[in-house]
Design a protein around this motif. Structure first.
Motif: not given
Length: 535
Positions: A17-25, A29-32, A38-45
């Motif tokens: 979502v919007d805030g997530d794109w700011d973090l990955v901007a 590559g592999a880091t992105r 990791l971000l979505k995994f942490f949100e869920l778990e």
């Protein structure tokens, strides 16, 4: 984390979502891709994955497509090192989490010991509850090893608290009596402990008397009522299961507080189980006495009926005529084959035989009960506490009170005193009235006791009468939720039943009538015939 995700679930849970794109901007590559997953995994778990394989492949493909990075690049991302640590810090700060501390682990152990361990015994669910609580407190869970230490500490704290509360309720005298069961060189205690673990033998008088003795021996331990009343049944069952496998030497090898609690759980559970078994034996034994008497009389009468000539031939003629002329009326089809007078005589003889059968059954029952089974009555009445919630109509309970009054009276006293009130309705069946009441109106004890036992068996089975100290035969009101009266409407809605009893009865009548109508219709059109149904 589960590995199977539908397209709809991926869209709802793994979309940036919007805030997530700011973090990955500023990543590529592999880091992105690794950071996004990791971000979505942490949100869920509420935690980070321990290994890359924990992330579902479907999620990797979906997020890779979003961030425009090949999914295969995720294998290049490493969870160890300064970059991954910085990513975790960014994610924690973005979501308002912080790393756990030693103080947090102690607090979590205390919370688990108080809130979770008393009601949840499965380790996996305890771990799940811990992770949920970390999420509520906005704490990143400790590592796997630290989580296990927290769980062990919590279980240890709860065990000590459980033992302390149990010992406090037992009192000094109670703990001494329990410890004596496993004391060295105490043969009586060892024998009682071994007897406690044994299940009852086959249905019979000896088995019933043995269970009565066993129950009275357990009661001498003086365990307080409600010893484990506010603890979960699963918890007590787990301690009971642990204790029943142990020998006296095994008990002596445990810490004293644990030893006392194990013995208390075993004895308390077995006391209820033995009482249950005693009721089971009573119900089965009363049925056995009646069934055995009927079988014996049936055998005698069958032998006598075989001596009567002509019945088989008459039956064969009737069957042949009925099969040959199924649509004909009885008078035209059967009477020409076997005369009406003969059939009337057969009916009269059958009724006479039925009366003789019932009389012989009563005589046989009386004989076997008075000479053998009657000895169970006094100890049974003195051991089991029968109760009834119905205060308006309780004939069986009134009859039990009369039996208890005469429990110690010499068996040679044949009749009840004229001044005693002897309940008949709801206790003595009509076909037994002539056996119970003589021509002078006096009630005879032995046949009346038999009737009371049969009535008691039926009342216990339909839960009209319950037995104190049991689990399966307990007060039916204890089966209701604790808040039943306060939230009656909610509970009735849950089982989809009306609050108004008249509406319930009307609906039941309607459904029963409809069912009987369907059955009658199927009988009429022949669709009810089945090889499994005999009509």
């Amino acid at each position: 984390m589960r590995q199977d995700w539908s397209p709809e679930e991926l869209l709802a849970n793994w979309t940036l979502v919007d805030g997530d794109w700011d973090l990955v901007a500023n990543k590529s590559g592999a880091t992105r891709l690794g950071f996004s997953l990791l971000l979505k995994f942490f949100e869920l778990e509420g935690r980070f994955p321990d290994v890359l394989e924990e992330v579902p492949p479907a999620a990797v493909e979906y997020v890779a497509d979003l961030v425009k990075v090949p999914a295969t690049d995720f294998a290049k991302y490493t969870l160890a090192g300064r970059t991954a640590e910085y990513h975790r810090k960014q994610i924690r700060e973005a979501l308002g989490f912080r790393p756990s501390t030693v103080a947090d682990e102690k607090a979590l152990a205390e919370w688990l010991a108080v809130e979770v361990c008393p009601v949840e015994l499965v380790e996996a669910r305890q771990r799940e509850a811990l992770l949920v609580e970390c999420r509520v407190r906005k704490i990143e869970p400790p590592g796997r090893t630290r989580v296990e230490k927290v769980l062990v500490a919590a279980r240890g704290k709860w065990e000590k608290a459980f033992c302390a509360r149990t010992i406090g309720r037992l009192g000094e005298a109670g703990t001494v009596r329990l410890l004596s069961l496993v004391a060295e060189d105490n043969e009586a205690g060892t024998a009682l402990l071994a007897a406690l673990k044994r299940d009852p033998s086959a249905v019979g008088l000896d088995s019933l008397l043995t269970e009565i003795t066993k129950l009275n021996d357990v009661r001498k331990l003086g365990l307080p009522d409600g010893l484990f009343a506010d603890f979960s049944e699963k918890l007590v069952a787990a301690w009971r299961a642990r204790a029943i496998k142990m020998y006296p030497s095994d008990f002596r090898d445990t810490a004293e507080d644990v030893r006392i609690t194990l013995l208390a759980a075993l004895c308390s559970s077995r006391q209820a189980e033995i009482t249950d078994s005693l009721v089971d034996l009573l119900v089965a034994l009363v049925h056995k006495i009646n069934a055995r008497a009927e079988r014996r009389v049936e055998k005698q009468l069958t032998a006598e009926l075989k001596k009567v000539r002509g019945k088989e031939g008459i039956l064969f003629k009737l069957a042949t005529a009925a099969v040959d002329k199924p649509d004909e009326v009885v008078r035209r089809a059967l009477f020409p084959v076997v005369g009406e007078k003969t059939l009337r005589e057969l009916v009269a003889e059958a009724k006479a035989n039925e009366k003789v059968f019932k009389a012989k059954v009563r005589t046989t029952l009386r004989s076997s009960y008075s000479s053998y089974y009657r000895q169970m009555l006094p100890p049974l009445l003195n051991t089991l506490g029968f109760k009834c919630n119905n205060t308006a109509y309780r004939p069986v309970m009134d009859a039990m009170k009369l039996l208890k009054k005469y429990a110690d009276v010499d068996g040679k006293t044949r009749f009840y005193d004229a001044g005693d009130e002897v309940p008949m309705d709801g206790v003595v069946r009509k076909d037994w009235r002539e056996a119970v009441v003589d021509d002078k109106g006096k009630a005879e004890r032995i046949p009346y006791e038999l009737c009371v036992l049969v009535a008691l068996r039926d009342a216990v089975r339909r839960r009209e009468i319950y037995v104190e100290g049991t689990a399966r035969w307990r007060n039916p009101e204890d089966d209701l939720p604790g808040d039943f009266e306060a939230t009656r409407a909610v509970h009735y809605a849950a089982i989809r039943q009306p609050l108004n009893p008249s509406a319930f009865i009307a609906d039941l009548k309607k459904r029963m009538t409809a069912g009987l109508d369907r059955f009658s219709a199927s009988l009429a059109d022949g669709s009810a015939h089945s090889p499994r149904v005999r009509l």
